[in-house]
Design a protein around this motif. Sequence first.
Motif, PDB file in Angstrom:
ATOM      1  N   ASN A 118       0.753  -1.372   0.026  1.00 41.28           N
ATOM      2  CA  ASN A 118      -0.021  -0.072  -0.036  1.00 41.28           C
ATOM      3  C   ASN A 118       0.748   1.241  -0.076  1.00 41.28           C
ATOM      4  O   ASN A 118       0.423   2.510  -0.739  1.00 41.28           O
ATOM      5  CB  ASN A 118      -1.005   0.190   1.210  1.00 41.28           C
ATOM      6  CG  ASN A 118      -2.119  -0.852   1.095  1.00 41.28           C
ATOM      7  OD1 ASN A 118      -2.519  -1.159  -0.116  1.00 41.28           O
ATOM      8  ND2 ASN A 118      -2.584  -1.486   2.240  1.00 41.28           N
ATOM      9  N   GLU A 119       1.756   1.367   0.927  1.00 41.03           N
ATOM     10  CA  GLU A 119       2.872   2.240   0.898  1.00 41.03           C
ATOM     11  C   GLU A 119       3.661   2.660  -0.478  1.00 41.03           C
ATOM     12  O   GLU A 119       3.637   3.748  -1.247  1.00 41.03           O
ATOM     13  CB  GLU A 119       3.826   2.088   1.876  1.00 41.03           C
ATOM     14  CG  GLU A 119       5.003   3.178   1.815  1.00 41.03           C
ATOM     15  CD  GLU A 119       6.051   3.068   2.998  1.00 41.03           C
ATOM     16  OE1 GLU A 119       6.431   3.590   3.646  1.00 41.03           O
ATOM     17  OE2 GLU A 119       6.812   1.599   2.700  1.00 41.03           O
ATOM     18  N   PHE A 120       3.772   1.604  -1.151  1.00 36.65           N
ATOM     19  CA  PHE A 120       4.613   1.590  -2.575  1.00 36.65           C
ATOM     20  C   PHE A 120       3.487   2.334  -3.538  1.00 36.65           C
ATOM     21  O   PHE A 120       3.610   3.151  -4.442  1.00 36.65           O
ATOM     22  CB  PHE A 120       4.933   0.260  -2.926  1.00 36.65           C
ATOM     23  CG  PHE A 120       5.134   0.034  -4.493  1.00 36.65           C
ATOM     24  CD1 PHE A 120       6.471   0.530  -4.995  1.00 36.65           C
ATOM     25  CD2 PHE A 120       4.181  -0.585  -5.215  1.00 36.65           C
ATOM     26  CE1 PHE A 120       6.609   0.215  -6.344  1.00 36.65           C
ATOM     27  CE2 PHE A 120       4.449  -0.812  -6.708  1.00 36.65           C
ATOM     28  CZ  PHE A 120       5.708  -0.229  -7.199  1.00 36.65           C
ATOM     29  N   SER A 121       2.148   1.576  -3.510  1.00 40.78           N
ATOM     30  CA  SER A 121       1.120   2.153  -4.576  1.00 40.78           C
ATOM     31  C   SER A 121       0.946   3.612  -4.131  1.00 40.78           C
ATOM     32  O   SER A 121       0.507   4.418  -5.112  1.00 40.78           O
ATOM     33  CB  SER A 121      -0.047   1.221  -4.281  1.00 40.78           C
ATOM     34  OG  SER A 121       0.269  -0.235  -4.261  1.00 40.78           O
ATOM     35  N   ALA A 122       0.564   3.967  -2.949  1.00 44.09           N
ATOM     36  CA  ALA A 122       0.438   5.379  -2.577  1.00 44.09           C
ATOM     37  C   ALA A 122       1.525   6.274  -3.116  1.00 44.09           C
ATOM     38  O   ALA A 122       1.325   7.329  -3.598  1.00 44.09           O
ATOM     39  CB  ALA A 122       0.177   5.340  -0.860  1.00 44.09           C
TER      40      ALA A 122
ATOM     41  N   LEU B  60      11.811  10.456  -3.026  1.00 43.70           N
ATOM     42  CA  LEU B  60      10.509  11.002  -2.485  1.00 43.70           C
ATOM     43  C   LEU B  60      10.560  11.597  -1.275  1.00 43.70           C
ATOM     44  O   LEU B  60      10.919  10.714  -0.237  1.00 43.70           O
ATOM     45  CB  LEU B  60       9.468  10.074  -2.878  1.00 43.70           C
ATOM     46  CG  LEU B  60       9.156   9.278  -4.120  1.00 43.70           C
ATOM     47  CD1 LEU B  60       8.284   8.148  -4.101  1.00 43.70           C
ATOM     48  CD2 LEU B  60       8.699  10.147  -5.140  1.00 43.70           C
ATOM     49  N   ASP B  61      10.465  12.781  -1.160  1.00 44.63           N
ATOM     50  CA  ASP B  61      10.450  13.573   0.241  1.00 44.63           C
ATOM     51  C   ASP B  61       9.415  12.719   1.131  1.00 44.63           C
ATOM     52  O   ASP B  61       9.951  12.823   2.292  1.00 44.63           O
ATOM     53  CB  ASP B  61      10.212  14.981   0.248  1.00 44.63           C
ATOM     54  CG  ASP B  61      11.316  15.690  -0.731  1.00 44.63           C
ATOM     55  OD1 ASP B  61      12.304  15.128  -0.696  1.00 44.63           O
ATOM     56  OD2 ASP B  61      10.904  16.972  -1.026  1.00 44.63           O
ATOM     57  N   ASP B  62       8.391  12.472   0.992  1.00 45.09           N
ATOM     58  CA  ASP B  62       7.391  11.774   1.830  1.00 45.09           C
ATOM     59  C   ASP B  62       7.797  10.398   2.347  1.00 45.09           C
ATOM     60  O   ASP B  62       7.326   9.905   3.252  1.00 45.09           O
ATOM     61  CB  ASP B  62       5.822  11.977   1.376  1.00 45.09           C
ATOM     62  CG  ASP B  62       5.221  13.369   0.987  1.00 45.09           C
ATOM     63  OD1 ASP B  62       5.978  14.224   1.822  1.00 45.09           O
ATOM     64  OD2 ASP B  62       4.576  13.558   0.104  1.00 45.09           O
ATOM     65  N   TYR B  63       8.612   9.875   1.706  1.00 42.14           N
ATOM     66  CA  TYR B  63       9.192   8.361   1.778  1.00 42.14           C
ATOM     67  C   TYR B  63      10.641   8.467   2.282  1.00 42.14           C
ATOM     68  O   TYR B  63      11.514   7.345   1.761  1.00 42.14           O
ATOM     69  CB  TYR B  63       8.965   7.588   0.647  1.00 42.14           C
ATOM     70  CG  TYR B  63       7.431   7.629   0.491  1.00 42.14           C
ATOM     71  CD1 TYR B  63       6.357   6.745   1.075  1.00 42.14           C
ATOM     72  CD2 TYR B  63       6.676   8.529  -0.367  1.00 42.14           C
ATOM     73  CE1 TYR B  63       5.026   6.705   1.080  1.00 42.14           C
ATOM     74  CE2 TYR B  63       5.332   8.436  -0.803  1.00 42.14           C
ATOM     75  CZ  TYR B  63       4.481   7.569   0.178  1.00 42.14           C
ATOM     76  OH  TYR B  63       3.042   7.463  -0.041  1.00 42.14           O
TER      77      TYR B  63
ATOM     78  N   GLU C 117      13.484   1.991  -5.128  1.00 41.56           N
ATOM     79  CA  GLU C 117      13.962   1.684  -3.902  1.00 41.56           C
ATOM     80  C   GLU C 117      13.075   1.128  -3.004  1.00 41.56           C
ATOM     81  O   GLU C 117      13.022   0.003  -2.264  1.00 41.56           O
ATOM     82  CB  GLU C 117      14.735   2.799  -3.401  1.00 41.56           C
ATOM     83  CG  GLU C 117      15.958   3.046  -3.976  1.00 41.56           C
ATOM     84  CD  GLU C 117      16.478   4.377  -3.671  1.00 41.56           C
ATOM     85  OE1 GLU C 117      17.918   4.299  -3.728  1.00 41.56           O
ATOM     86  OE2 GLU C 117      16.007   5.129  -3.119  1.00 41.56           O
ATOM     87  N   LEU C 118      11.705   1.576  -3.009  1.00 36.77           N
ATOM     88  CA  LEU C 118      10.454   1.203  -2.158  1.00 36.77           C
ATOM     89  C   LEU C 118      10.301  -0.084  -2.573  1.00 36.77           C
ATOM     90  O   LEU C 118       9.865  -0.970  -1.739  1.00 36.77           O
ATOM     91  CB  LEU C 118       9.505   2.152  -2.104  1.00 36.77           C
ATOM     92  CG  LEU C 118       9.537   3.505  -1.664  1.00 36.77           C
ATOM     93  CD1 LEU C 118       8.242   4.363  -1.969  1.00 36.77           C
ATOM     94  CD2 LEU C 118       9.530   3.248   0.113  1.00 36.77           C
ATOM     95  N   TYR C 119      10.123  -0.519  -3.721  1.00 36.29           N
ATOM     96  CA  TYR C 119      10.017  -1.943  -4.186  1.00 36.29           C
ATOM     97  C   TYR C 119      10.823  -2.810  -3.759  1.00 36.29           C
ATOM     98  O   TYR C 119      10.772  -3.955  -3.297  1.00 36.29           O
ATOM     99  CB  TYR C 119       9.571  -1.920  -5.580  1.00 36.29           C
ATOM    100  CG  TYR C 119       9.407  -3.497  -6.203  1.00 36.29           C
ATOM    101  CD1 TYR C 119       8.070  -3.819  -6.050  1.00 36.29           C
ATOM    102  CD2 TYR C 119      10.158  -3.946  -6.835  1.00 36.29           C
ATOM    103  CE1 TYR C 119       7.737  -5.054  -6.512  1.00 36.29           C
ATOM    104  CE2 TYR C 119       9.987  -5.249  -7.209  1.00 36.29           C
ATOM    105  CZ  TYR C 119       8.743  -5.883  -7.084  1.00 36.29           C
ATOM    106  OH  TYR C 119       8.351  -6.678  -7.660  1.00 36.29           O
ATOM    107  N   ASP C 120      12.119  -2.221  -4.178  1.00 37.71           N
ATOM    108  CA  ASP C 120      13.331  -3.048  -3.615  1.00 37.71           C
ATOM    109  C   ASP C 120      13.315  -3.686  -2.371  1.00 37.71           C
ATOM    110  O   ASP C 120      13.668  -4.624  -1.912  1.00 37.71           O
ATOM    111  CB  ASP C 120      14.704  -2.778  -4.125  1.00 37.71           C
ATOM    112  CG  ASP C 120      14.942  -2.606  -5.773  1.00 37.71           C
ATOM    113  OD1 ASP C 120      13.964  -3.253  -6.331  1.00 37.71           O
ATOM    114  OD2 ASP C 120      15.471  -1.768  -6.164  1.00 37.71           O
TER     115      ASP C 120
END
Length: 565
Positions: free
Chosen positions: A297-301, A479-482, A489-492
């Motif tokens: 969900n975080e990745f999708s958002a 991405l500043d929010d992440y 990198e979020l996916y990895d």
Amino acid sequence: MSLFSAIRMASNTLRADQIALQVAGQNIANAETPGYIREEVILKPAPIQKLGGLPMGLGVEVAAVIQKIDHFLEERLRASVSDRAGAEVREQTFHQLEGLIGELNETDLSSDLTRFFASISEILNQPESTSARNLAVLQGQTLTQNIRRLYERVNQVRSDLNSRVDDIADRINKLIEDIRRLNIRIAETEGGDVSQSDAVGLRDQRLQDLEELASLIDIRVEEQPSGGVAVYSGGFFLVYEGTARQVSVARRSDRGLAISEIRLDETNSPLEVNSGELHGLLVARDSILGGFLDQLNEFSAALISGFNQLFSSGQGLTGFSTVTSTNAVVASDIPLDSAGLPFPPRNGSFQIQLYNTQTGTIRTYTIRVDLLGHTPKTTLQDIADQINAIDGLSASIDAGGRLTIRSTSSDQVFAFANDTSGLLAGLGINTFFTGSNAGNIGINPVVASDPSKFAASRGGIGADTQLAEELAGFGDKPLDDYGGLSLHELYDRMVAEVTQGSAIAKAEADSARTFENTLRGQKLAVSGVNLDEEVVKLIAYQRQFQVSARFIKTLNDLIEILVSI
């Protein structure tokens, strides 16, 4: 010693040898029976009698028939069974999750992301081609479909695990009731005195039930003087001799799923477990799969909000004559940063560009979004009022809280630019993705039905491909929010945590299986049947029986002599 006393002594010996032979035969017959505990005859000297002032023995008698069992070892074995059962559930769950992610084949999300961003790069080569933009839309649809499919499949596995939790509640109730009944039967058979013979068959059955219960939940077992057992889980007792406490299933919502929680009926308290299949299922359902869904969900958002914020500031090959937001506010008079939008806006502004298709003139208007604390905060109604003040545009808010913007002239279209507030992305106006998480991500139907609306330009309708360059590189943009992580990198990170978790779960399961097998080997040495030993005992008791029988025959001959005198 009189002849009759000697006959009595021989009779005692024959009876003891007969029981010993039967026990040895019982052990041999059950050498391969699962859960069987080796039995042993305890012999003791028979009571004495005095003859002429001399104490004379009356041979041997059977004191008890008991199980050869190490209770401390049994307790450790039950604990190891609980650890192994829980570890195997976690191991199996990670294995399923890795299969669903499918990182080693060409249908994984990583490949979909690469193809999607590559399709946007193709727009740079064919800026006037609607087909190139349509390909980007199609690749976006494939990406969102696979994200939703992964979300649904993981949620289905969660649902399956939840069904197993329901099943475990029934199995726990059956086992504790069986143990309760066995407690009563054992106490009745043994007479409540553990110094007498064990109710060996019943105790074997109870041991198996206790081990099965230990595979479901971690338990502590204490044997009582009556021969019954008390079974504890956490701080509560489930069985105490002839009393049992039942469990039931309660429901609560978690991540959109009605999940089960096992509670003790009497106290309505959750059953506290730290190992066993139930603990493994709860960890797998709530932490492993639930945690993965949180990351998905975080990745999708991040994909939806970040990509849309870029996309909403650009223009396609054609402008809008009318557009309606895909997201709604809870009320038009509530400040926009608390109006229930999936991605709340911030203080800033955006521009509306009004194009006259006949004269080619362009007028640009700035719509302010004031969300600072010291001023009245902007509401959706304020936005509609600002747009209605523009000659050539009208804005309205429907009953569902959605904003619609229209051109009031047939020879005018409009576009959007320079959104620093994120409001357009929050409302779902001039966006590419819809939804807010992995379960509802999709493609904006406006772009899906008309690929010419795919925003690739920053300088005006069909003017350049500057935005397409930014969108094509969005996957690697911090991405500043992440925390400065990029989408890739979020996916990895998400995949790496699954891979590492799987390796750890497998190591824990292997270790638990090895330790359990070690303890089972120790139990076999103590409680298992050794056929060689039993055969030796069988021969010894047989010879002893034969000698006793010959002794009786001799006594019988002597009695006949006495009678004949």
